[in-house]
Write an enzyme that holds these catalytic residues in place. Structure first.
Site, PDB file in Angstrom:
ATOM      1  N   GLN A   1       0.837  -1.218  -0.290  1.00 57.00           N
ATOM      2  CA  GLN A   1      -0.048   0.024  -0.049  1.00 57.00           C
ATOM      3  C   GLN A   1       0.658   1.203  -0.096  1.00 57.00           C
ATOM      4  OE1 GLN A   1      -3.573   0.109  -0.276  1.00 57.00           O
ATOM      5  NE2 GLN A   1      -2.756  -1.941  -1.146  1.00 57.00           N
TER       6      GLN A   1
ATOM      7  N   HIS B   1       1.858   2.724  -3.370  1.00 50.37           N
ATOM      8  CA  HIS B   1       0.796   3.387  -4.151  1.00 50.37           C
ATOM      9  C   HIS B   1       0.893   4.966  -4.386  1.00 50.37           C
ATOM     10  CE1 HIS B   1      -2.665   0.772  -5.442  1.00 50.37           C
ATOM     11  NE2 HIS B   1      -2.345   0.249  -4.471  1.00 50.37           N
TER      12      HIS B   1
ATOM     13  N   GLU C   1      -9.630   1.101   4.714  1.00 51.47           N
ATOM     14  CA  GLU C   1      -9.785   0.569   3.390  1.00 51.47           C
ATOM     15  C   GLU C   1      -9.755  -0.671   3.293  1.00 51.47           C
ATOM     16  OE1 GLU C   1      -8.569   1.240  -1.245  1.00 51.47           O
ATOM     17  OE2 GLU C   1      -7.305   1.994   0.232  1.00 51.47           O
ATOM     18  N   HIS C   2      -8.392  -1.174   3.782  1.00 44.86           N
ATOM     19  CA  HIS C   2      -8.090  -2.645   3.716  1.00 44.86           C
ATOM     20  C   HIS C   2      -7.778  -3.132   5.172  1.00 44.86           C
ATOM     21  CE1 HIS C   2      -6.872  -1.207  -0.310  1.00 44.86           C
ATOM     22  NE2 HIS C   2      -7.600  -2.305  -0.753  1.00 44.86           N
TER      23      HIS C   2
ATOM     24  N   ASP D   1      -6.869  -6.927  -4.775  1.00 44.96           N
ATOM     25  CA  ASP D   1      -6.591  -5.763  -5.599  1.00 44.96           C
ATOM     26  C   ASP D   1      -6.595  -6.493  -7.278  1.00 44.96           C
ATOM     27  OD1 ASP D   1      -6.194  -3.758  -3.959  1.00 44.96           O
ATOM     28  OD2 ASP D   1      -4.028  -3.619  -4.237  1.00 44.96           O
TER      29      ASP D   1
ATOM     30  N   HIS E   1     -53.419  14.987   0.131  1.00 47.30           N
ATOM     31  CA  HIS E   1     -53.038  13.638   0.155  1.00 47.30           C
ATOM     32  C   HIS E   1     -54.322  12.665   0.713  1.00 47.30           C
ATOM     33  CE1 HIS E   1     -49.019  14.948  -0.276  1.00 47.30           C
ATOM     34  NE2 HIS E   1     -48.594  13.695  -0.088  1.00 47.30           N
TER      35      HIS E   1
END
Length: 440
Positions: free
Chosen positions: A255, A258, A322-323, A356, A415
């Site tokens: 990670q 990235h 996230e992970h 991934d 209504h």
């Protein structure tokens, strides 16, 4: 990595913060570019694309011939790998289809829900130093399964005006309709408003840096939906003495490489385990081609030692990663404590890289703590759920009086009248029918 031992509870919130640019500055930048795109279309998009990506760019569409030739630039081994990933992703997302189930909530009142595809979707694929062709699979495959009629893809060109052939090949393989060489804020703006070349879409998907994430947030203010706030990548690993330190280090670095604004977090109940992982991390870092990028990300990262795995999970749920990797002796037991996470990986052999690329689950996931309220991309992300209902005369007789009193209490008399008129007609018909039967 910076190692922190047993931080007091009052520090947890601060330790869970992500590295971030000032939001005010980000939003001003996005609004400025969006305003230009809205007024000037392609000219404004071209201005920023030539400034940030390809200086000699004159047009955005990628010709069909260029897309078809991309296959020649890829090895058979890579194409087979893409096919395998495509197969698994299709299987997992096909399993998410729902059957129509009709429910009679009251006698004569039938309700149900049906799915309809979003008609035109735009997918954003980061390019640059890491062309994420795997994200094409993750977004276009469920879009096709959902039945989206048009899939638009935007991805930034390199300084020579080229799109990585793996992105083009994958897009062609999974049925993307049109590809445009444009990235960043200008790509999100173009798909939000539409330009002479790039069509407006109904919903934008895809990860990106903080500028792209800010642009997606602003896009929602102009009526274009987004999948979720998905910014810089992140992973949180919970590890105990049964973990493999080399494996954990590789997951953290996967990670960190990235981008410089990515973040990795290591949690453990054992200080020796943290030190062993840190040693392996520094050892593996030296061999990485993206060493400098990973090093920058590690400056924003940390390892925290808690007294117990339970405390690790409390912090993990506060962080909402996230992970989330559970490299512990009994990951299934610990997984019961997961409340907030994008995607969870259980055990020493469930590397985050599997999700991934090729396990089948979707890797487009909420970041920056948004996993507290958002799910990752799924088949549902590409469809709308439309409710249907049908009332018989008996059904309206059953619930009509309740509707009347509720509407009257809210002072919404039209209504109420919509029900009263129908009930009156039903009662009149029944009265006539009863009279006819009596006369017979």
């Amino acid at each position: 990595m910076k190692i922190i031992s047993n931080p007091p509870l009052r520090r947890w919130e601060r330790l869970a913060q992500r590295p971030a640019l000032r939001q005010e500055k980000l939003m001003r930048t996005v609004e400025k570019i969006f305003s230009e795109i809205r007024k000037r279309g392609d000219k404004a998009v071209l201005k920023y694309s030539t400034k940030f990506d390809y200086p000699s760019q004159t047009a955005f569409p990628i010709e069909k011939e260029t897309v078809e030739k991309a296959s020649e630039a890829l090895s058979e081994r890579l194409k087979q790998a893409i096919e395998l990933a495509k197969h698994n992703i299709e299987i997992f997302h096909l399993s998410q289809r729902e059957e129509i189930r009709k429910v009679e909530t009251t006698q004569g009142v039938v309700c149900w829900r049906e799915s309809r595809p979003i008609e035109r979707v735009g997918i954003y694929i980061p390019g640059g130093s890491a062309p994420l062709f795997s994200t094409v699979l993750m977004l276009a495959i469920p879009a096709k399964i959902a039945g989206c009629s048009e899939i638009i893809l935007c991805t930034p060109p390199n300084i020579y005006g080229e799109i990585h052939p793996a992105i083009l090949y994958t897009a062609n393989l999974v049925g993307v309709n049109r590809i445009f060489a444009v990235g960043g804020i200008q790509a999100i703006g173009a798909m939000t408003f539409g330009t002479e070349s790039i069509p407006k879409v109904d919903k934008i998907f895809g990860p990106g840096n903080q500028y792209v994430m800010a642009a997606k947030k602003i896009a929602t203010l102009y009526g274009t939906a987004i999948d979720m706030p998905a910014g810089p990548s992140e992973v949180l690993v919970v590890a105990d003495e049964t973990c493999n330190p080399s494996f954990v280090a590789s997951d953290l670095l996967s990670q960190a490489e990235h981008g410089p604004d990515s973040q990795v977090i290591l949690l453990s109940n054992n200080k020796k385990v943290v030190k062993d992982i840190d040693a392996k991390l520094n050892e593996q870092l030296l061999a990485l081609p993206r060493k400098e990028i990973a090093e920058e990300a590690l400056k924003n990262s940390r390892a925290i030692v808690f007294d117990s795995l339970e405390e690790c999970m409390y912090f993990s749920n506060l962080y909402a990663p996230e992970h989330l990797i559970l490299a512990v002796e009994n990951p299934h037991l610990l997984a019961r404590k997961v409340v907030n996470a994008g995607s969870v990986f259980l055990g020493n052999y469930s590397c985050e890289s599997a999700g991934d690329y090729a396990s089948g689950t979707n890797h487009t996931l909420p970041t920056s703590g948004y996993a507290k309220a958002y799910s990752g991309v799924s088949l549902d992300s590409f469809i709308k759920k439309i409710t249907f209902q049908q009332l018989s005369e008996e059904g309206l007789l059953q619930i009509g009086p309740a509707i009347e009193v509720m509407a009257e209490t809210e002072q919404l008399y039209a209504h109420k009248n919509a029900v009263t008129l129908r009930l009156g007609e039903i009662m009149s018909k029944r009265l006539i029918d009863n009279n006819n039967e009596t006369n017979i």
